[in-house]
Design a protein around this motif. Structure first.
Motif, PDB file in Angstrom:
ATOM      1  N   LEU A  58      38.539  43.173  33.333  1.00 36.57           N
ATOM      2  CA  LEU A  58      39.746  42.467  33.763  1.00 36.57           C
ATOM      3  C   LEU A  58      39.382  41.342  34.721  1.00 36.57           C
ATOM      4  O   LEU A  58      38.547  41.525  35.617  1.00 36.57           O
ATOM      5  CB  LEU A  58      40.711  43.413  34.479  1.00 36.57           C
ATOM      6  N   LEU A  59      40.013  40.211  34.533  1.00 31.00           N
ATOM      7  CA  LEU A  59      39.934  39.131  35.514  1.00 31.00           C
ATOM      8  C   LEU A  59      40.691  39.616  36.739  1.00 31.00           C
ATOM      9  O   LEU A  59      41.786  40.150  36.622  1.00 31.00           O
ATOM     10  CB  LEU A  59      40.602  37.864  34.968  1.00 31.00           C
ATOM     11  N   VAL A  60      40.112  39.430  37.925  1.00 33.29           N
ATOM     12  CA  VAL A  60      40.808  39.760  39.171  1.00 33.29           C
ATOM     13  C   VAL A  60      41.259  38.443  39.783  1.00 33.29           C
ATOM     14  O   VAL A  60      40.448  37.608  40.171  1.00 33.29           O
ATOM     15  CB  VAL A  60      39.913  40.536  40.154  1.00 33.29           C
ATOM     16  N   ILE A  61      42.570  38.272  39.844  1.00 30.72           N
ATOM     17  CA  ILE A  61      43.146  37.058  40.415  1.00 30.72           C
ATOM     18  C   ILE A  61      43.299  37.281  41.909  1.00 30.72           C
ATOM     19  O   ILE A  61      43.867  38.290  42.328  1.00 30.72           O
ATOM     20  CB  ILE A  61      44.504  36.752  39.757  1.00 30.72           C
ATOM     21  N   PRO A  62      42.780  36.390  42.741  1.00 31.87           N
ATOM     22  CA  PRO A  62      42.872  36.586  44.188  1.00 31.87           C
ATOM     23  C   PRO A  62      44.321  36.789  44.648  1.00 31.87           C
ATOM     24  O   PRO A  62      45.230  36.130  44.137  1.00 31.87           O
ATOM     25  CB  PRO A  62      42.290  35.292  44.765  1.00 31.87           C
ATOM     26  N   PRO A  63      44.548  37.699  45.588  1.00 31.53           N
ATOM     27  CA  PRO A  63      45.908  38.002  46.049  1.00 31.53           C
ATOM     28  C   PRO A  63      46.670  36.779  46.556  1.00 31.53           C
ATOM     29  O   PRO A  63      47.881  36.697  46.394  1.00 31.53           O
ATOM     30  CB  PRO A  63      45.695  39.007  47.181  1.00 31.53           C
ATOM     31  N   GLU A  64      45.977  35.829  47.136  1.00 35.33           N
ATOM     32  CA  GLU A  64      46.633  34.658  47.729  1.00 35.33           C
ATOM     33  C   GLU A  64      46.988  33.572  46.714  1.00 35.33           C
ATOM     34  O   GLU A  64      47.561  32.538  47.053  1.00 35.33           O
ATOM     35  CB  GLU A  64      45.760  34.071  48.839  1.00 35.33           C
ATOM     36  N   THR A  65      46.707  33.787  45.445  1.00 37.80           N
ATOM     37  CA  THR A  65      46.989  32.812  44.394  1.00 37.80           C
ATOM     38  C   THR A  65      48.497  32.616  44.243  1.00 37.80           C
ATOM     39  O   THR A  65      49.261  33.570  44.314  1.00 37.80           O
ATOM     40  CB  THR A  65      46.387  33.291  43.057  1.00 37.80           C
ATOM     41  N   SER A  66      48.897  31.379  44.001  1.00 40.13           N
ATOM     42  CA  SER A  66      50.328  31.094  43.812  1.00 40.13           C
ATOM     43  C   SER A  66      50.810  31.741  42.510  1.00 40.13           C
ATOM     44  O   SER A  66      50.027  31.911  41.570  1.00 40.13           O
ATOM     45  CB  SER A  66      50.571  29.587  43.763  1.00 40.13           C
ATOM     46  N   PRO A  67      52.099  32.090  42.441  1.00 37.69           N
ATOM     47  CA  PRO A  67      52.613  32.726  41.222  1.00 37.69           C
ATOM     48  C   PRO A  67      52.419  31.886  39.961  1.00 37.69           C
ATOM     49  O   PRO A  67      52.113  32.439  38.904  1.00 37.69           O
ATOM     50  CB  PRO A  67      54.103  32.919  41.534  1.00 37.69           C
ATOM     51  N   ALA A  68      52.583  30.583  40.038  1.00 39.20           N
ATOM     52  CA  ALA A  68      52.427  29.738  38.849  1.00 39.20           C
ATOM     53  C   ALA A  68      50.987  29.767  38.338  1.00 39.20           C
ATOM     54  O   ALA A  68      50.741  29.891  37.130  1.00 39.20           O
ATOM     55  CB  ALA A  68      52.852  28.312  39.154  1.00 39.20           C
ATOM     56  N   VAL A  69      50.035  29.653  39.245  1.00 38.20           N
ATOM     57  CA  VAL A  69      48.620  29.680  38.855  1.00 38.20           C
ATOM     58  C   VAL A  69      48.252  31.068  38.337  1.00 38.20           C
ATOM     59  O   VAL A  69      47.553  31.205  37.332  1.00 38.20           O
ATOM     60  CB  VAL A  69      47.721  29.255  40.033  1.00 38.20           C
ATOM     61  N   ALA A  70      48.739  32.109  39.001  1.00 40.84           N
ATOM     62  CA  ALA A  70      48.448  33.477  38.568  1.00 40.84           C
ATOM     63  C   ALA A  70      49.000  33.735  37.170  1.00 40.84           C
ATOM     64  O   ALA A  70      48.331  34.344  36.332  1.00 40.84           O
ATOM     65  CB  ALA A  70      49.018  34.477  39.559  1.00 40.84           C
ATOM     66  N   ALA A  71      50.204  33.253  36.899  1.00 46.51           N
ATOM     67  CA  ALA A  71      50.802  33.443  35.572  1.00 46.51           C
ATOM     68  C   ALA A  71      49.950  32.766  34.502  1.00 46.51           C
ATOM     69  O   ALA A  71      49.708  33.342  33.429  1.00 46.51           O
ATOM     70  CB  ALA A  71      52.225  32.890  35.551  1.00 46.51           C
ATOM     71  N   ARG A  72      49.475  31.568  34.787  1.00 52.77           N
ATOM     72  CA  ARG A  72      48.624  30.848  33.827  1.00 52.77           C
ATOM     73  C   ARG A  72      47.312  31.603  33.612  1.00 52.77           C
ATOM     74  O   ARG A  72      46.869  31.776  32.470  1.00 52.77           O
ATOM     75  CB  ARG A  72      48.339  29.437  34.332  1.00 52.77           C
ATOM     76  N   LEU A  73      46.699  32.065  34.694  1.00 53.08           N
ATOM     77  CA  LEU A  73      45.443  32.799  34.583  1.00 53.08           C
ATOM     78  C   LEU A  73      45.624  34.106  33.816  1.00 53.08           C
ATOM     79  O   LEU A  73      44.777  34.482  33.001  1.00 53.08           O
ATOM     80  CB  LEU A  73      44.867  33.085  35.971  1.00 53.08           C
ATOM     81  N   MET A  74      46.729  34.805  34.067  1.00 52.00           N
ATOM     82  CA  MET A  74      46.969  36.066  33.363  1.00 52.00           C
ATOM     83  C   MET A  74      47.110  35.826  31.855  1.00 52.00           C
ATOM     84  O   MET A  74      46.556  36.575  31.047  1.00 52.00           O
ATOM     85  CB  MET A  74      48.214  36.752  33.918  1.00 52.00           C
ATOM     86  N   THR A  75      47.826  34.791  31.506  1.00 50.34           N
ATOM     87  CA  THR A  75      48.020  34.468  30.092  1.00 50.34           C
ATOM     88  C   THR A  75      46.692  34.106  29.438  1.00 50.34           C
ATOM     89  O   THR A  75      46.392  34.559  28.327  1.00 50.34           O
ATOM     90  CB  THR A  75      49.022  33.307  29.948  1.00 50.34           C
ATOM     91  N   GLU A  76      45.892  33.299  30.119  1.00 53.06           N
ATOM     92  CA  GLU A  76      44.592  32.900  29.557  1.00 53.06           C
ATOM     93  C   GLU A  76      43.645  34.089  29.426  1.00 53.06           C
ATOM     94  O   GLU A  76      42.919  34.205  28.440  1.00 53.06           O
ATOM     95  CB  GLU A  76      43.969  31.809  30.429  1.00 53.06           C
ATOM     96  N   ALA A  77      43.644  34.985  30.401  1.00 50.87           N
ATOM     97  CA  ALA A  77      42.743  36.138  30.365  1.00 50.87           C
ATOM     98  C   ALA A  77      43.146  37.139  29.283  1.00 50.87           C
ATOM     99  O   ALA A  77      42.293  37.847  28.746  1.00 50.87           O
ATOM    100  CB  ALA A  77      42.712  36.818  31.724  1.00 50.87           C
ATOM    101  N   ALA A  78      44.430  37.212  28.975  1.00 51.79           N
ATOM    102  CA  ALA A  78      44.908  38.160  27.969  1.00 51.79           C
ATOM    103  C   ALA A  78      44.905  37.584  26.558  1.00 51.79           C
ATOM    104  O   ALA A  78      45.259  38.270  25.610  1.00 51.79           O
ATOM    105  CB  ALA A  78      46.322  38.627  28.333  1.00 51.79           C
ATOM    106  N   ASP A  79      44.483  36.347  26.405  1.00 52.13           N
ATOM    107  CA  ASP A  79      44.432  35.708  25.082  1.00 52.13           C
ATOM    108  C   ASP A  79      43.296  36.339  24.281  1.00 52.13           C
ATOM    109  O   ASP A  79      42.125  36.241  24.654  1.00 52.13           O
ATOM    110  CB  ASP A  79      44.194  34.203  25.248  1.00 52.13           C
TER     111      ASP A  79
END
Length: 196
Positions: free
Chosen positions: A113-134
């Motif tokens: 699993l990609l670990v997204i840093p806790p301090e990441t903004s929601p918009a950036v986190a949403a993009r990263l989650m989508t890319e990692a789950a592709d």
């Protein structure tokens, strides 16, 4: 189809009423470098891992081991209790991507699993989650984080340039009053024709 899981622990084991922020690749998808992304609320593995592994136990079989890179985790516990069993936690400094969490199950296998840093903004986190789950995604966890940082820098530069443009008058700014560009070209034309 990508799965987003929101999980609130049962009342008796609730340390927080906030849902788990996790997105997984579709079941049965072609193997990719990442199986999804997790966006923890802190860098405290003792507090964060029980909720994550409790949810994944039901999906992937009992999680028995987790490994991390210590770069972004200040304290790494050796064991974490999870719903009646213990998850062993290990770390690898050079062998494991610092932005990745590795989960192991005796019954099914391994997930990254990609670990997204806790301090990441929601918009950036949403993009990263989508890319990692592709399921067709090929970037590593660190490559995804590098791409996100490059986008952040580009967006910041664009905002800065727009701010300067607006401050200097933007589209409403007038041209110099001494001579317009068209007049300058017309004024030079007769002199250029003298030598012909």
């Amino acid at each position: 189809m990508t799965t987003t899981i929101t999980y609130t622990p049962a009342v008796e084991d609730r340390t927080s009423s906030l849902p788990l922020r996790l997105m997984l690749a579709p079941v049965g998808a072609a193997p990719a470098l990442l199986d999804g992304a997790w966006w923890p609320r802190s860098r405290d593995l003792t507090a964060e891992l029980p909720t994550l592994t409790a949810v994944l136990d039901a999906l992937w079989g009992r999680i028995t081991h987790v490994t991390v890179n210590p770069t972004f985790w200040p304290v790494i516990p050796r064991k974490v209790p999870v719903d009646g069993h213990v998850v062993r936690v290990g770390w690898f400094k050079t062998e494991q991507d610092p932005h990745k969490l590795l989960l192991l199950s005796y019954t099914v296998g391994r997930w990254d699993l990609l670990v997204i840093p806790p301090e990441t903004s929601p918009a950036v986190a949403a993009r990263l989650m989508t890319e990692a789950a592709d399921p067709l995604g090929t970037p590593t966890a660190s490559a995804l984080m590098d791409q996100a940082e490059q986008r952040r820098i580009a967006e910041e530069m664009e905002r800065s340039l727009v701010s300067v443009w607006d401050h200097e008058g933007g589209l409403g700014a007038s041209l110099p009053t001494s001579r317009s560009p068209v007049q300058a070209v017309i004024a030079q034309e007769p002199d250029a024709m003298k030598g012909i």
